[in-house]
Design an enzyme around this catalytic site. Structure first.
Site, mmCIF file in Angstrom:
data_model
loop_
_atom_site.group_PDB
_atom_site.id
_atom_site.type_symbol
_atom_site.label_atom_id
_atom_site.label_comp_id
_atom_site.label_asym_id
_atom_site.label_seq_id
_atom_site.Cartn_x
_atom_site.Cartn_y
_atom_site.Cartn_z
ATOM 1 C CG ASP A 95 8.759 2.135 1.102
ATOM 2 O OD1 ASP A 95 8.805 1.654 2.249
ATOM 3 O OD2 ASP A 95 9.759 2.257 0.369
ATOM 4 C CG LEU A 141 -1.967 -1.111 1.282
ATOM 5 C CD1 LEU A 141 -2.712 -1.072 2.606
ATOM 6 C CD2 LEU A 141 -2.948 -0.995 0.124
ATOM 7 C CE LYS A 196 5.128 2.285 9.972
ATOM 8 N NZ LYS A 196 4.845 3.552 10.675
ATOM 9 C CE1 TYR A 241 12.310 6.847 11.554
ATOM 10 C CE2 TYR A 241 10.134 7.787 11.168
ATOM 11 C CZ TYR A 241 11.450 7.936 11.569
ATOM 12 O OH TYR A 241 11.914 9.158 11.974
ATOM 13 N N GLY A 242 9.135 2.242 7.579
ATOM 14 C CA GLY A 242 8.609 0.933 7.224
ATOM 15 C C GLY A 242 7.700 0.992 6.018
ATOM 16 C CB SER A 243 7.052 -1.149 3.249
ATOM 17 O OG SER A 243 7.396 -2.421 3.751
ATOM 18 C CG ASP A 293 4.390 13.129 10.023
ATOM 19 O OD1 ASP A 293 4.452 14.195 9.365
ATOM 20 O OD2 ASP A 293 4.685 12.019 9.543
#
Length: 622
Positions: free
Chosen positions: A12, A10, A33, A15-17, A125
């Protein structure tokens, strides 16, 4: 992880995909995640801010962390699945949100944010990409990778949040910022929801401050002394700018919305309202049910609601799961007691009245205080629906206009609200006034080419009907008697010159090419039967492309018809063909001929090269 089947990626992130997965046990869709760095112990995992934050947060507008899995030193977070984020929701739309939808989205964002702040965290964020949606009726805050506890000790990092939504204290490298930075970001997101454009699209940190100054104006030292201290510590001088009223930048926002955005976008973080205070703002006090009560809404329910027949709701309030994407196609018909404006609709034609509809609207909005608004009052007693469902914006009781030329059809295309459309009686009066004129438009269009930009599958009858207005009856009489029908190419005169009688209903003939239709309707005619019906409307040109010849002034199409009344009759027509544009068929009405005192050609054109002299043939009188 063998309990889940991954389906596709979904997104990227830093810190992660994120992968889309499905539970093998329940079949439920989830978002997984996968963190990029490795974790060698559970203690290391549990110290992650995202885990510490989400373990404590359980709210309808905060994304739910289902479980944490550590496998082969990789860490996986399993979240509830949401269809899209707010950025995608805005990007995929082709017109602006009505204010009622924005109000509901903002209410849910602030509800979730107030809950986060209440539990001692701030997000750091906030941006449209981190607000996950199931359509506009359900919004949840996600991605707590940068979340901090309010009681954690500064200094904090200076690089937080995407630049466009970054608060000025963060841009000036403050190390003691707190939850007001989330409120600033929400104010920026709110402005973007109205315009689909970022309010402060800076290309760098310095340019971002410049963009903020351009809108809010240069802050005074007395307004924000801490900001001047931060600026001087990094040898920065604020650019000198005059503030711009947000109403000029966001014309489709109400005065309450402008006031709320102005308060949230305050230079001084201490003067910004908290999320809880913002929820009590008059902007949200409109008597409608806001927020998402059904936080277990799934995609099947959403699709089921979308397919149900939609009723006209002048007060379409955001009751969940009621306000599904059907409210996207309606402008703000919300009850807004303190305003009488309309959201910015760049393609909306000028309406006859702007200040009169709201009182009428209020009258329709008192009953919907109950859960299911009554629509009985809006349905005429003698109306018989013969056309079935046409779409979300089809008005009930309007199907008695069998000629298909309702004077409100163009407003339907362009998203005018139900409450601001004229009644049937007013529409009939307009038709009696000017039967050959296209209402609210300067375009020369045949009456039969008007229609809604939807799939209307019913034929439009030309037969006389006692229920029709005088204008419609006169028009039918003309069409029966006329040898020229709408869409005839006057260059094809072989049949006429040969003295053959033209069947007035032979539409599927080379002599009667398919018309390009009107700009407002984007329709073409198709033959449905040979019994005398004009064929059903079908849509084309879904991309919104418009041929250039339709954009010109009256009479700029290929042929121009001018009424030249002889004696007391105005039924004789003469064609004047422009060179070079003859390939476009389609009648164009000349507005100067509306006044019978203005006659462009007093002398009839004699027959030349086989053209029939119609005046000589009919004697000037029918």
């Amino acid at each position: 992880m063998n309990r889940y089947t991954t389906m596709k990626q979904l997104g990227d992130g830093t810190y992660g995909s994120v992968l889309m997965g499905k539970s093998n046990e329940s079949g439920e869709l989830v978002a997984i995640k996968r963190m990029k760095r490795k974790f060698y112990s559970w203690d290391e995992c549990m110290n992650l801010r995202e885990v510490k934050s989400l373990k404590k947060l359980n709210h309808a507008n905060v994304i739910k962390l289902k479980e944490v899995i550590r496998e082969n030193d990789h860490l996986y977070f399993v979240f509830e699945y949401m269809k899209e984020n707010l950025y995608q929701l805005m990007k995929d739309r082709n017109k602006l949100f009505p204010e009622s939808v924005i109000r509901n989205i903002m209410y849910q964002i602030l509800q979730g944010l107030a809950f986060i702040h209440k539990h001692g965290f701030f997000h750091r964020d906030m941006k449209p990409e981190n607000l996950l949606c199931m359509g506009p009726e359900l919004v949840k805050i996600a991605d707590f990778g940068l979340a901090r506890e309010l009681r954690s000790q500064p200094p904090y990092t200076d690089y937080v949040s995407t630049r466009w939504y970054r608060a000025p204290e963060v841009l000036l490298r403050s190390s003691v910022y707190s939850s007001p930075i989330d409120v600033w970001a929400v104010g920026s997101i709110m402005a973007e929801l109205y315009t689909f454009r970022p309010l402060f699209p800076g290309t760098s940190e310095v340019d971002e401050i410049f963009k903020i100054c351009q809108v809010l104006g240069t802050p005074k030292k007395s307004d924000w002394p801490e900001g001047y201290q931060l600026a001087s510590s990094m040898n920065f001088r604020f650019p000198q700018c005059i503030p711009i009223n947000l109403k000029t930048l966001i014309p489709n926002a109400s005065s309450e919305a402008i006031q709320l955005m102005t308060e949230m976008l305050n230079w001084d973080p201490k003067k910004r309202p908290t999320a809880s205070q913002a929820l009590k703002h008059p902007y949200f006090q409109v008597g409608q049910v806001l927020g998402s009560s059904a936080h277990h809404l799934d995609t099947k329910q959403t699709l089921h609601k979308q397919l149900q027949p939609l009723e006209p709701k002048p007060s379409s309030s955001e009751r969940d799961p009621k306000p599904l994407p059907n409210i996207l196609d309606q402008p703000a018909g919300q009850p807004q007691p303190k305003q009488g404006h309309q959201p910015l609709q760049t393609i909306q034609p000028p309406q006859n009245t702007v200040t009169h509809p709201p009182p009428k609207q209020q009258g329709h909005q008192k009953p919907p205080q109950t859960m299911f608004p009554s629509i009985i009052k809006t349905i005429p007693v003698n109306s018989v629906s013969t056309l079935g469902h046409k779409g979300a914006r089809r008005r009930w009781g309007q199907t008695v206009f069998k000629s298909g030329d309702s004077c409100d059809d163009i407003e339907d295309d362009l998203g005018a609200s139900h409450s601001k459309k004229p009644s049937m009686e007013a529409c009939k009066e307009k038709k009696k006034e000017s039967p050959f004129r296209f209402p609210d438009s300067g375009l020369p269009v045949s009456n039969h080419f008007k229609g809604e930009n939807r799939n209307l599958h019913a034929s439009v009858s030309l037969k006389s009907d006692p229920n029709l207005s005088t204008a419609s009856t006169a028009k039918q009489y003309y069409l029966k008697q006329s040898r020229y029908l709408p869409g005839v190419n006057p260059k094809n005169v072989s049949l006429v010159a040969g003295g053959k009688d033209i069947n007035s209903h032979s539409w599927n003939n080379q002599l009667f090419p398919k018309s390009l239709g009107s700009m407002g309707a984007d329709l073409s005619f198709k033959r449905s039967n040979a019994a005398g019906n004009l064929g059903s409307y079908t849509t084309y040109n879904q991309t919104g492309y418009m041929p250039s010849f339709l954009k010109k002034e009256v009479g700029s199409a290929g042929q121009r018809i001018q009424l030249a009344p002889l004696g007391a009759s105005a039924s004789d027509y003469t064609w004047s063909t422009k060179t070079g544009r003859g390939q476009f068929s389609g009648r164009t009405y000349n507005p100067t001929a509306k006044n019978l005192n203005i006659v462009n050609r007093t002398q009839p054109v004699p027959s030349v090269h086989g053209r029939t002299d119609w005046v000589a043939k009919y004697g000037g009188h029918r």
